[in-house]
Design a protein around this motif. Structure first.
Motif, PDB file in Angstrom:
ATOM      1  N   GLN A 107       1.435  -2.405   4.666  1.00  0.00           N
ATOM      2  CA  GLN A 107       0.361  -3.149   4.027  1.00  0.00           C
ATOM      3  C   GLN A 107      -0.800  -3.297   5.002  1.00  0.00           C
ATOM      4  N   ASN A 108      -1.999  -2.935   4.582  1.00  0.00           N
ATOM      5  CA  ASN A 108      -3.197  -3.038   5.423  1.00  0.00           C
ATOM      6  C   ASN A 108      -3.043  -2.311   6.758  1.00  0.00           C
ATOM      7  N   ASP A 128       0.837  -1.208   0.000  1.00  0.00           N
ATOM      8  CA  ASP A 128       0.000   0.000   0.000  1.00  0.00           C
ATOM      9  C   ASP A 128       0.870   1.256   0.000  1.00  0.00           C
TER      10      ASP A 128
END
Length: 261
Positions: free
Chosen positions: A28-29, A4
């Motif tokens: 990420q996330n 991301d």
């Protein structure tokens, strides 16, 4: 792998792992996915952090974010500086909460309540019972403890010691801008504060306020202050980065209300 967010080329300082150096950071996330010297792959968003520090978030242990001190701009200023958690160092706690509701930016913000003669206590020599009552009251209102405004609005030596002891007994946080009715906000007041703590936990505010060379040369005062802190691990301290330590300049009965002024 596509992340991301990928933060490249920054100088990473990670307190939890004691890691420090030039690393890439992948997210990420909403979680840190990797911290490596070089991370390949793509990312939805990539930032070049060359020449910048990359930190989990700063904890500022001495801020002012109430209507009395700091005001509505405090939250924005702190976030812009990279602060994620902060301790308001005087209150009033109710005002800190009101401003946070109106102007809050998502900070983790705690507060302590000031001890000031004629405001939160009856005089400069409050009893143990009065101090315990104040501490219990502010704890119930959501504050962590108390701030002794000694340099500005000092208590007697005995009352200062009583306040530190009462807070320790009640499990409350205690901060102290050094100074009593006997000693000012200088190296003498700081060393007196160390003695008055008597082994109890104490946050002694802004060490550099007591090392301005008003009693001894600055270097000597600094050496004395650092030695006192090293010898008393029950005491925490910090230094402020602002070139000025402002006062209200309030005049009471023809004289400055703050002894620092």
């Amino acid at each position: 792998m596509q992340y991301d967010l990928l933060i490249k080329n920054g100088y990473v300082v990670d307190y939890a792992s004691a890691r420090e150096g030039y690393f890439d950071v992948a997210v990420q996330n909403g979680m840190i996915a990797a911290v490596e010297s070089s991370i390949g792959g793509s990312a939805v968003r990539e930032l070049d952090a060359s020449g910048k520090l990359v930190l989990p978030g700063l904890v500022d242990s001495h801020v002012h974010a109430s209507a009395w001190l700091g005001g509505s701009y405090a939250h924005t200023m702190l976030v812009k500086a990279g602060v994620t958690s902060a301790l308001d160092m005087s209150g009033p706690g109710t005002s800190v909460l009101e401003l946070a509701r109106e102007y809050g930016t998502g900070l983790n913000l705690a507060t302590i309540e000031y001890v000031r003669p004629g405001h939160t206590v009856s005089s400069d020599d409050p009893s143990s019972a009065e101090l315990q009552q104040l501490i219990t009251k502010v704890q119930r209102q959501g504050s962590l403890g108390i701030k002794l405004l000694g340099g500005h609005y000092p208590l007697t030596v005995a009352a200062t010691a009583r306040a530190i002891r009462a807070a320790a007994e009640l499990g409350a946080y205690t901060a102290f801008h050094a100074g009593t009715a006997a000693h000012g906000s200088n190296i003498e007041g700081m060393l007196e504060a160390v003695e008055l703590a008597d082994g109890n936990p104490l946050h002694l505010a802004h060490i550099n306020a007591y090392c301005r060379g008003t009693v001894l040369p600055e270097a000597e005062e600094t050496e004395l202050a650092l030695k006192a802190l090293a010898a008393n691990p029950n005491i925490s301290c910090e230094s402020y980065l602002s070139p000025l330590n402002g006062t209200s300049a309030e005049i009471i009965d023809g004289l400055p209300g703050s002894m620092v002024t």
